[in-house]
Design an enzyme around this catalytic site. Structure first.
Site, PDB file in Angstrom:
ATOM      1  N   GLN A 165     -14.660 -31.956 -28.433  1.00  0.00           N
ATOM      2  CA  GLN A 165     -15.348 -30.708 -28.799  1.00  0.00           C
ATOM      3  C   GLN A 165     -16.429 -30.958 -29.856  1.00  0.00           C
ATOM      4  OE1 GLN A 165     -12.048 -31.062 -28.469  1.00  0.00           O
ATOM      5  NE2 GLN A 165     -11.036 -29.177 -27.871  1.00  0.00           N
ATOM      6  N   ASP A 171      -6.370 -22.024 -35.299  1.00  0.00           N
ATOM      7  CA  ASP A 171      -5.792 -21.402 -34.105  1.00  0.00           C
ATOM      8  C   ASP A 171      -4.703 -20.420 -34.461  1.00  0.00           C
ATOM      9  OD1 ASP A 171      -7.199 -23.633 -32.567  1.00  0.00           O
ATOM     10  OD2 ASP A 171      -6.271 -22.360 -31.042  1.00  0.00           O
ATOM     11  N   ASN A 180      -4.398 -26.017 -36.260  1.00  0.00           N
ATOM     12  CA  ASN A 180      -5.766 -26.200 -35.744  1.00  0.00           C
ATOM     13  C   ASN A 180      -5.800 -27.489 -34.928  1.00  0.00           C
ATOM     14  OD1 ASN A 180      -8.524 -25.190 -35.607  1.00  0.00           O
ATOM     15  ND2 ASN A 180      -9.068 -26.988 -36.821  1.00  0.00           N
TER      16      ASN A 180
HETATM   17  O1  MRU Z   1      -8.413 -26.708 -27.806  1.00  0.00           O
HETATM   18  P1  MRU Z   1      -9.504 -25.816 -28.313  1.00  0.00           P
HETATM   19  O2  MRU Z   1     -10.867 -26.372 -28.090  1.00  0.00           O
HETATM   20  O3  MRU Z   1      -9.350 -24.404 -27.836  1.00  0.00           O
HETATM   21  O4  MRU Z   1      -9.279 -25.825 -29.896  1.00  0.00           O
HETATM   22  C1  MRU Z   1     -10.140 -25.085 -30.717  1.00  0.00           C
HETATM   23  C2  MRU Z   1      -9.851 -25.235 -32.159  1.00  0.00           C
HETATM   24  O5  MRU Z   1      -8.961 -25.941 -32.564  1.00  0.00           O
HETATM   25  C3  MRU Z   1     -10.687 -24.404 -33.090  1.00  0.00           C
HETATM   26  O6  MRU Z   1     -10.849 -25.035 -34.313  1.00  0.00           O
HETATM   27  C4  MRU Z   1      -9.994 -23.048 -33.335  1.00  0.00           C
HETATM   28  O7  MRU Z   1      -9.627 -22.464 -32.124  1.00  0.00           O
HETATM   29  C5  MRU Z   1     -10.870 -22.118 -34.069  1.00  0.00           C
HETATM   30  S1  MRU Z   1     -12.270 -21.631 -33.138  1.00  0.00           S
HETATM   31  C6  MRU Z   1     -13.167 -20.496 -34.013  1.00  0.00           C
END
Ligand code: MRU
Length: 349
Positions: free
Chosen positions: A197, A238, A248
């Protein structure tokens, strides 16, 4: 400053920017039934806790539009089924469950309405959740920008930007707000194995916005803290527990421990909808474990020998003792987290 559009509702369809294809391809998928939206969440076409919540709300609204139910009880039952389906897509993202509850409660609160009226209400609610998310992110940016001084280099992990929300972003929203004020801020983005990401998404959206960004491998973070004068670490969340523990993206915990060792402040930016007051501490959070193929393969090519075991948790828990502050739309929360988060979340400050 250009900000990308992650999710949209157009002509009774949900349009999603396909984040599995970025940065090589900017393409959109069109979902004309709820199942396609649920599948897109599972496959991480759309990801990031707030964006998952918005997508699920729109998916439920889409599912509601196509139900053949004629009477209230039947309709309510169908909505509950849809909610159950979405609840199984990404178990750690608390905004998903928050959005599902909002949609479910709307149906419960309007038992006097006709099925057609309920369908309209659900569609409106999903769009409201999306609009509110952008507004809230801008407020988080305004609250948090004072922590990001002119000349700062900020290290971030995963993607907590416009792509992870309905727009603007949480952690990246704070950086945007500081830049919009004229501060010079540069970002170090951890690549964030295995889904990348940071390398693919954070770098792409910050480049689009003209914010100076350097991508590092996850294992470079400690060395960067020693050598690169990192001013602050800033991530999204999260799920935030009552005691301030934060779930997170996997790797966040390591960064927080490293930041403490190097006396670098560690900030988390998230909406109040990411707080689960029923989770006393981090142990309560269900950590999603994803398919081992995300680790064993790169671009379809196996990189781990056949038959070797793989463990692929998508998130970790950062204990609150490592967190300097949590930036929300209603203010910056510091220790003691338990009482301060509760006051804020219940809106009694
Ligand atoms: O697995 P993902 O890409 O959904 O994980 C996203 C994260 O860990 C972000 O840091 C979290 O969701 C916050 S997004 C504003």
């Amino acid at each position: 400053m250009k900000v990308c559009k992650t999710i949209a509702w157009e002509n009774e369809k949900v349009i999603l920017l396909d984040q599995t294809k970025l940065p090589l391809e900017e393409s959109y998928i069109v979902c004309d039934d709820y199942y396609a939206v649920a599948e897109a969440i599972r496959k991480m076409v759309v990801r990031g806790a707030p964006a998952i919540g918005v997508a699920a709300a729109m998916g439920i609204a889409l599912g509601a539009l196509s139900t053949k139910a004629g009477a209230y009880d039947d309709f309510k039952q169908q909505i509950e089924k849809l909610c159950q389906e979405f609840a199984q897509t990404r178990p750690t993202a608390v905004n998903l469950f928050w959005a599902i509850e909002r949609m479910k409660n709307l149906v419960i609160a309007h038992s006097d309405k006709s099925v057609e009226e309920l369908k309209t209400l659900l569609r409106k609610e999903a769009l409201k959740i999306s609009e509110e998310d952008i507004k809230v992110n801008r407020q988080i940016g305004q609250m948090g920008k004072e922590l990001i001084k002119d000349g700062y280099t900020v290290l971030t992990h995963c993607n907590a930007g416009a792509l992870a929300t309905a727009g603007y972003g949480t952690a990246l929203g704070v950086i945007r707000a500081a830049c919009e004020e004229g501060k010079k801020v540069s970002v170090l983005a951890c690549e964030t194995r295995p889904f990348l990401q940071g390398a693919r998404l954070t770098s792409w959206e910050l480049k689009e916005s003209g914010i100076a960004t350097t991508v590092i491998t996850d294992s470079t973070a400690g060395y960067a803290m020693q050598k690169k004068h990192i001013s602050a670490v800033l991530t999204g969340a999260d799920c935030i527990c009552l005691n301030g523990d934060v779930a997170n993206k996997i790797g966040t915990y390591s960064l927080a421990v490293l930041a403490k060792e190097h006396r670098i402040p560690f900030y988390v930016a998230a909406p109040l909808s990411s707080i689960n007051l029923n989770f006393e501490k981090g142990e309560a959070v269900l950590i999603e474990e994803r398919n081992e193929r995300e680790v064993t393969h790169i671009e379809g090519r196996r990189i781990v020998p056949e038959g070797v075991k793989v463990w692929n948790p998508a998130f970790d828990i950062t204990p609150s003792k490592y967190i300097s502050a949590i930036i929300t739309e209603k203010g910056i929360v510091k220790r003691p987290y338990k009482s301060n988060l509760r006051k804020l979340a219940l809106n009694i400050i």
